[in-house]
Write an enzyme that holds these catalytic residues in place. Structure first.
Site, PDB file in Angstrom:
ATOM      1  CG  PHE A 279     -27.004 -56.015 -19.282  1.00 18.80           C
ATOM      2  CD1 PHE A 279     -28.379 -56.098 -19.488  1.00 18.80           C
ATOM      3  CD2 PHE A 279     -26.545 -55.576 -18.044  1.00 18.80           C
ATOM      4  CE1 PHE A 279     -29.272 -55.720 -18.483  1.00 18.80           C
ATOM      5  CE2 PHE A 279     -27.429 -55.205 -17.040  1.00 18.80           C
ATOM      6  CZ  PHE A 279     -28.797 -55.274 -17.258  1.00 18.80           C
ATOM      7  CG  ASN A 327     -34.186 -59.700 -15.768  1.00 14.74           C
ATOM      8  OD1 ASN A 327     -33.292 -58.883 -15.537  1.00 14.74           O
ATOM      9  ND2 ASN A 327     -35.443 -59.363 -15.965  1.00 14.74           N
ATOM     10  CB  ALA A 328     -28.616 -58.589 -15.797  1.00 16.63           C
ATOM     11  CG  ASP A 348     -22.486 -52.699 -22.503  1.00 15.17           C
ATOM     12  OD1 ASP A 348     -22.977 -51.553 -22.529  1.00 15.17           O
ATOM     13  OD2 ASP A 348     -22.045 -53.274 -23.523  1.00 15.17           O
ATOM     14  CB  CYS A 388     -25.677 -47.013 -24.755  1.00 12.72           C
ATOM     15  SG  CYS A 388     -27.036 -48.172 -24.552  1.00 12.72           S
TER      16      CYS A 388
HETATM   17  N1  SAH Z   1     -21.896 -56.026 -23.566  1.00  8.60           N
HETATM   18  C1  SAH Z   1     -22.229 -56.382 -24.921  1.00  8.60           C
HETATM   19  C2  SAH Z   1     -23.335 -55.551 -25.513  1.00  8.60           C
HETATM   20  C3  SAH Z   1     -24.558 -55.485 -24.642  1.00  8.60           C
HETATM   21  S1  SAH Z   1     -25.987 -54.942 -25.464  1.00  8.60           S
HETATM   22  C4  SAH Z   1     -20.965 -56.286 -25.768  1.00  8.60           C
HETATM   23  O1  SAH Z   1     -20.003 -55.688 -25.325  1.00  8.60           O
HETATM   24  O2  SAH Z   1     -20.962 -56.812 -26.871  1.00  8.60           O
HETATM   25  C5  SAH Z   1     -27.170 -55.299 -24.245  1.00  8.60           C
HETATM   26  C6  SAH Z   1     -27.466 -56.788 -24.083  1.00  8.60           C
HETATM   27  O3  SAH Z   1     -28.307 -56.942 -22.944  1.00  8.60           O
HETATM   28  C7  SAH Z   1     -28.209 -57.428 -25.231  1.00  8.60           C
HETATM   29  O4  SAH Z   1     -27.510 -58.564 -25.646  1.00  8.60           O
HETATM   30  C8  SAH Z   1     -29.571 -57.817 -24.659  1.00  8.60           C
HETATM   31  O5  SAH Z   1     -30.051 -59.040 -25.178  1.00  8.60           O
HETATM   32  C9  SAH Z   1     -29.240 -57.979 -23.205  1.00  8.60           C
HETATM   33  N2  SAH Z   1     -30.326 -57.756 -22.244  1.00  8.60           N
HETATM   34  C10 SAH Z   1     -31.349 -56.875 -22.334  1.00  8.60           C
HETATM   35  N3  SAH Z   1     -32.074 -56.905 -21.199  1.00  8.60           N
HETATM   36  C11 SAH Z   1     -31.483 -57.795 -20.380  1.00  8.60           C
HETATM   37  C12 SAH Z   1     -31.741 -58.241 -19.050  1.00  8.60           C
HETATM   38  N4  SAH Z   1     -32.765 -57.750 -18.341  1.00  8.60           N
HETATM   39  N5  SAH Z   1     -30.914 -59.161 -18.513  1.00  8.60           N
HETATM   40  C13 SAH Z   1     -29.867 -59.652 -19.194  1.00  8.60           C
HETATM   41  N6  SAH Z   1     -29.573 -59.259 -20.457  1.00  8.60           N
HETATM   42  C14 SAH Z   1     -30.371 -58.341 -21.033  1.00  8.60           C
END
Ligand code: SAH
Length: 444
Positions: A279, A327-328, A348, A388
């Site tokens: 993420f 997708n994570a 995150d 969060c």
């Molecule tokens: N870690 C970042 C903020 C993360 S916000 C920082 O420190 O700046 C969450 C992020 O997860 C977003 O960019 C969103 O696009 C991404 N996201 C949402 N679902 C996801 C998924 N299933 N797999 C990977 N990324 C995802």
């Protein structure tokens, strides 16, 4: 914050206000502050719908009076005892004078017509809510950041209710400000607030990013644009030694997740060997890890965010960052199946629950992520894991981590329990302002 119910600080009449009985009930007289603690009695007479100065006024019931006296800044519609009819005639967004259960002045609040939260606390006195009022609040908010983060030019300037400015969020990125006006009363005053922000910070540009979903609860449509000055396509800021670029108009939130900046710097301390950041957005964690680790894999689902991450990595000459658009959840599952190992992992994810009902599903999501991350870590490796989701409190999050560690058959230490940065203060009376949890764990 202001102590309410403290005699002698009323803005209207000073002096003997503690002695007059129920002035709010009498037409033509201004309500005065409650003299001190004591069980309020039920009102004896109806409260006038407007004070002599024309300000709408309402009286709280028991529950509302008590909650407000304790310092909680929200009043629900059902907690307004008298004057609910008067409220119906308002548009929403007005400043309303609030009396407690006995008719003493409790303070002033912003009225919302559509939200379940009818009144949001502004002040405990009767002084006018005008430019001088908001200027003082902004100055007080900035004072905290000057003290807590000396020399910083990127931080959250205003954290809404936690800075006694309901529904106002302002982030500063050096010479640029990005604001969110999230409730009707704040949105109605956005031009004044923009002027005051420009007066205080003299920014090159001020952006309105009021496209957050919560505005719908206030009957407000999403809107965004440059309110003052000009804005380059990307704005520069730095976190520690890492230089970042944010798109204030097109990025997520106000362009970046400033609440995680202190945690990103902490994550760098624990980084080593092979690191994985899930993420990643534009690289807040990934690039910090890359300053210490041999190699970082950053997993992000959004293409534009991943592109910006690559640019940010190049800008910092961090050639050890690999960006994967995926997708994570899938990435972590595959990595476990392939028997891969890492020394540092950061997680995150976005919020998983907007309401209490969604908590069980959110916890399942968190557990899946953390379980896999713990399985992937080598002994001695670190997991920096955040949530969060306000509805998932710290205890719940910690219980989930314990269960994930047991299932992963790993023995795990808690090294740090953290929250959002100091520029995102928590209002002790409104736990909703404490939403971010960030744990540093070590696998033994
Ligand atoms: N870690 C970042 C903020 C993360 S916000 C920082 O420190 O700046 C969450 C992020 O997860 C977003 O960019 C969103 O696009 C991404 N996201 C949402 N679902 C996801 C998924 N299933 N797999 C990977 N990324 C995802």
């Amino acid at each position: 914050m202001h102590r309410q119910g403290r005699p002698g600080r009323g803005g209207g009449e000073r002096g003997d206000q503690g002695l007059s009985p129920r002035p709010g009930a009498k037409a033509g007289a201004k309500p005065q502050r409650r003299p001190g603690p004591g069980r309020p009695q039920r009102p004896l007479a109806r409260v006038e719908p407007r004070g002599p100065d024309g300000l709408p006024q309402v009286q709280l019931g028991w529950r509302g009076s008590e909650r407000w006296a304790r310092g909680h800044p929200w009043i629900y519609r059902g907690d307004v005892e008298e004057g609910r009819g008067a409220l119906e005639e308002l548009q929403g967004g007005e400043v309303v004078r609030v009396l407690d259960g006995r008719g003493w002045l409790s303070g002033q609040a912003l009225y919302s017509r559509t939200s379940k939260i009818a009144l949001r606390w502004l002040s405990g006195d009767d002084a006018p809510v005008d430019a001088a009022f908001f200027r003082a609040r902004l100055q007080r908010a900035d004072e905290l950041r000057r003290r807590a983060l000396p020399g910083e030019d990127t931080y959250r300037v205003v954290h809404a209710e936690a800075d006694l400015l309901p529904g106002l969020v302002v982030d500063r990125y050096g010479d640029y400000l990005c604001a969110q006006f999230l409730v009707k009363g704040t949105d109605d005053r956005k031009e004044l607030l923009a002027d005051l922000l420009c007066e205080h910070f003299r920014p090159r540009g001020l952006v309105n990013r009021s496209d957050a979903g919560v505005r719908a609860l206030e009957g407000l449509a999403p809107e965004k644009g440059v309110m003052r000055g000009e804005l380059p396509p990307l704005v520069r800021y730095a976190t520690g030694l890492v230089r970042m670029k944010a798109d204030l108009l097109g990025g997520q939130k106000t362009g970046a997740f400033l609440d995680q900046r202190e945690n990103q710097l902490v994550a760098a301390q624990y980084a080593s060997g092979e690191a994985l950041d899930c993420f990643s957005y534009t690289g807040g964690f990934a690039l910090q890890l890359a300053t210490r680790a041999e190699k970082v894999t950053a997993v992000e689902i959004s293409e534009p965010a991943a592109l910006q991450l690559k640019e940010n990595a190049q800008e910092n000459r961090l050639g050890n960052v690999e960006v994967v658009v995926a997708n994570a959840f899938d990435y972590l599952r595959d990595a476990v199946d392939e028997g891969r190992r890492f020394d540092t992992i950061s997680l995150d994810p976005p919020s998983f629950a907007k309401s209490k009902d969604a908590v069980p599903a959110a916890l399942r999501g968190y557990k899946e992520l953390n379980l896999r991350a713990l399985q992937l870590l080598r002994p001695g490796g670190h997991l920096i894991t955040a949530s969060c989701t306000y509805h998932v409190g710290e205890t719940m999050f910690e219980d989930m981590l314990e269960s994930a560690a047991s299932d992963a058959k790993r023995r795990v230490q808690i090294v740090e329990r953290r929250g959002a940065g100091k520029d995102h203060p928590v209002l002790l009376h409104l736990r909703e302002t404490r939403y971010l949890k960030c744990f540093v764990l070590r696998v033994l």
